[in-house]
Design a protein around this motif. Structure first.
Motif, short mmCIF file in Angstrom:
data_model
loop_
_atom_site.label_atom_id
_atom_site.label_comp_id
_atom_site.label_asym_id
_atom_site.label_seq_id
_atom_site.Cartn_x
_atom_site.Cartn_y
_atom_site.Cartn_z
N GLY A 413 -33.40 32.56 110.72
CA GLY A 413 -33.38 33.68 109.82
C GLY A 413 -34.71 33.88 110.22
N ARG A 414 -34.69 34.88 108.28
CA ARG A 414 -36.42 34.77 108.10
C ARG A 414 -37.34 33.65 107.11
NH1 ARG A 414 -32.65 37.05 104.08
NH2 ARG A 414 -32.41 38.98 105.59
N GLY A 415 -36.19 32.93 107.63
CA GLY A 415 -37.46 31.68 106.47
C GLY A 415 -37.67 32.25 105.06
N GLY A 416 -38.86 31.26 104.55
CA GLY A 416 -38.84 31.50 103.51
C GLY A 416 -38.36 30.65 102.43
N ALA A 417 -37.05 30.08 102.55
CA ALA A 417 -37.17 29.19 101.97
C ALA A 417 -37.82 28.12 100.79
CB ALA A 417 -36.22 28.73 102.47
N ARG A 418 -37.55 27.86 99.72
CA ARG A 418 -38.44 27.54 98.74
C ARG A 418 -37.59 26.74 97.69
NH1 ARG A 418 -40.91 27.96 102.13
NH2 ARG A 418 -43.30 28.96 102.70
N ALA A 419 -37.51 25.51 97.20
CA ALA A 419 -37.69 25.69 95.64
C ALA A 419 -38.05 25.57 94.55
CB ALA A 419 -37.31 23.41 96.02
N GLY A 420 -37.89 25.90 93.73
CA GLY A 420 -38.12 26.68 92.22
C GLY A 420 -37.24 27.28 91.94
N ASP A 421 -38.04 27.42 90.48
CA ASP A 421 -36.97 27.56 89.54
C ASP A 421 -35.58 28.10 89.99
OD1 ASP A 421 -38.32 26.48 87.91
OD2 ASP A 421 -40.23 28.09 87.19
N ALA A 445 -42.96 31.69 106.85
CA ALA A 445 -42.49 33.36 106.79
C ALA A 445 -41.84 33.22 108.42
CB ALA A 445 -42.96 34.10 106.62
N GLY A 446 -40.68 33.81 108.53
CA GLY A 446 -39.96 34.14 110.33
C GLY A 446 -39.51 33.88 110.69
N GLY A 447 -38.85 32.43 109.84
CA GLY A 447 -38.11 31.53 110.43
C GLY A 447 -38.84 30.62 111.46
N PRO A 448 -37.82 29.65 112.18
CA PRO A 448 -36.67 29.39 111.83
C PRO A 448 -36.95 28.16 109.98
CG PRO A 448 -37.61 27.48 113.50
CD PRO A 448 -38.39 28.79 113.12
N THR A 449 -35.22 27.79 109.82
CA THR A 449 -35.61 27.24 108.05
C THR A 449 -35.13 25.82 109.02
OG1 THR A 449 -35.46 29.06 106.67
CG2 THR A 449 -34.69 26.77 106.02
N THR A 450 -35.19 24.68 108.06
CA THR A 450 -34.82 23.27 108.52
C THR A 450 -34.96 22.62 107.09
OG1 THR A 450 -34.60 23.46 110.66
CG2 THR A 450 -34.61 21.51 109.97
#
Length: 459
Positions: A413-421, A445-450
């Protein structure tokens, strides 16, 4: 769909070209990193840390070493024992105060924030308080850091000398043009040792400039090596210590586990009160109304249609109550886990709205608690992929190695996953911490996400 692995499409299909072509772009950023290292904020901060650290180390080393030496010398004599112990306690207190300054300096310039160890609060008489301060493990670690800091800071000044040498040599043509030929070294002595050679011509000053450029390009890495040693010493000696850190981590994870259990109980109570309980009350009312419509034994039924409607309503409420209770029980412990984690994950992948390629290698079955956490992590991560990533496919890989269970969920996918509030990833990280697990996120940003979850096999 489920398979035994996740094969990436050919490089050409992704538009990345051949292997040689893929390696070429990496050379540019690497070269820019090397050439631009002296101009980075990090290099400047590390140089400032070395320059500020030496006078602070020298000012701290002298009194602490003197107090310790005098205290140790006086304690061997009967009359001076008390004074010697007081001097040693003074050295420990001074080292603790200096350590606080070093921690602030490290945090301000290097961004290395080390929590301060707990302060000793001795109680009892004078002898008890003196004994407690002499047994202060964190204080003695501070003493060790103050004493070791001076030689490390000396190497830091040596590293700073590379910068000065490089600047002097780089300015050789300018100095020759401004001041003319002088009986002075045109090339400054290298920090590695040696004399200072002379240039007998203006053209020779450009050799000096070349030496200066190489020295300046090398200087940030010399400084970084010294700072890396200092970082390690700060973490090892000025923090709360491994045991205290472990105790604090256990306290935090225990609090998280208690809060998680309390939240689960509140959710179960709410679901029972607002869902199944309402259905069961409606079921009881429908049956009471149907019994009243039936009348006494032997009497004809006045309104059979209405009785049938009430019975149908009671049946519907009973069915919905059973469904809600089944869903509630599945939320506590998925029935699919009864046959083991591989079968449960296969079922989860098969029911996913996205194609999920599955690879599971779990020869040793984890404990039920670990299986449950792994299952819910996989379910939550796949849900995140479907809702937020915009991916076309996902991959779920699970394996065991060296007594740990490793679960990885990836997507294109598009990426950009973050752990936050407010992020579900934060909740997952807290859940895995309760069993000494870890959660790592790689999502440019732009992926991929792992996302990788590592859990112990036993909990």
């Amino acid at each position: 769909m489920t398979t035994t692995g996740w094969k990436h499409p050919p490089d050409a299909a992704r538009g990345h070209g051949t292997g040689a072509e893929r390696k070429a772009p990496g050379a540019g950023p690497a070269l820019r990193n090397v050439l631009g290292a002296p101009l980075t904020v990090r290099a400047g901060a590390e140089l400032a840390y070395c320059l500020a650290g030496f006078p602070l180390a020298l000012a701290g080393f002298l009194p602490v070493a003197v107090f310790l030496a005098l205290g140790a010398a006086l304690t061997v004599s009967l009359l001076g024992a008390v004074l010697g112990l007081l001097l040693i306690v003074t050295a420990i207190g001074l080292a603790r105060a200096l350590s606080a300054v070093h921690r602030r300096l490290t945090a301000g310039l290097l961004g290395e924030r080390v929590p301060a160890p707990a302060r000793t609060r001795p109680a009892g008489g004078a002898v008890a308080r003196l004994d407690a301060r002499l047994r202060d493990a964190a204080g003695w670690r501070s003493v060790a850091y103050v004493l070791v800091k001076l030689p490390v800071a000396t190497f830091g000044m040596y590293a700073a000398g590379w910068w000065l040498t490089g600047l002097i040599d780089l300015s050789a043509p300018l100095r020759w043009a401004v001041f003319g030929r002088r009986d002075m070294p045109t090339i400054a002595p290298l920090p590695v040792g040696g004399g200072a050679p002379y240039s007998t011509s203006f053209a020779g000053t450009f050799v000096a400039a070349g030496v200066g450029a190489v020295t300046l390009l090398t200087a940030p890495w010399v400084t970084r090596g010294v700072v890396a040693v200092d970082r390690w010493l700060v973490r090892a000696l000025l923090g709360p210590g491994e045991l205290a850190e472990r105790v604090r981590d256990l306290e935090e994870t225990r609090a998280l586990a208690v809060d998680d259990s309390a939240a689960l109980l509140r959710r179960v109570e709410r679901d029972l009160h607002d869902g199944a309980q309402v259905r069961l009350v409606a079921l009881a009312l429908s049956l009471d109304m149907a019994r009243e419509r039936l009348g006494a034994d032997g009497d004809p039924v006045a309104d059979p249609g209405r009785v049938r409607q009430l019975v149908d309503l009671a049946h519907r409420n009973a069915t919905e109550a059973l469904t809600e209770l089944r869903d509630l029980a599945r939320g506590l412990h998925p029935p699919a886990l009864d046959d083991g984690l591989p079968d449960a994950l296969a079922t989860l992948a098969a029911r996913s709205a996205l194609p999920v390629e599955l690879a599971v290698d779990v020869p040793e079955r984890p404990t039920p608690a670990i299986e449950t956490i792994a299952y819910f992590c996989a379910a939550e991560l796949l849900t995140n992929v479907i809702r937020h990533s915009g991916a076309r496919r996902a991959a779920l890989r699970v394996s065991t190695r060296h007594g740990t269970l490793r679960l990885t969920v990836g997507d294109d996918g598009r990426g950009g996953a973050r752990a936050g509030d407010g992020s579900g990833l934060t909740g997952l990280a807290q859940r895995v911490r309760t069993v000494d697990g870890t959660l790592e996120i790689s999502s440019p940003a732009g992926g991929p996400t792992t996302v990788t979850v590592v859990l112990p096999l036993r909990a």
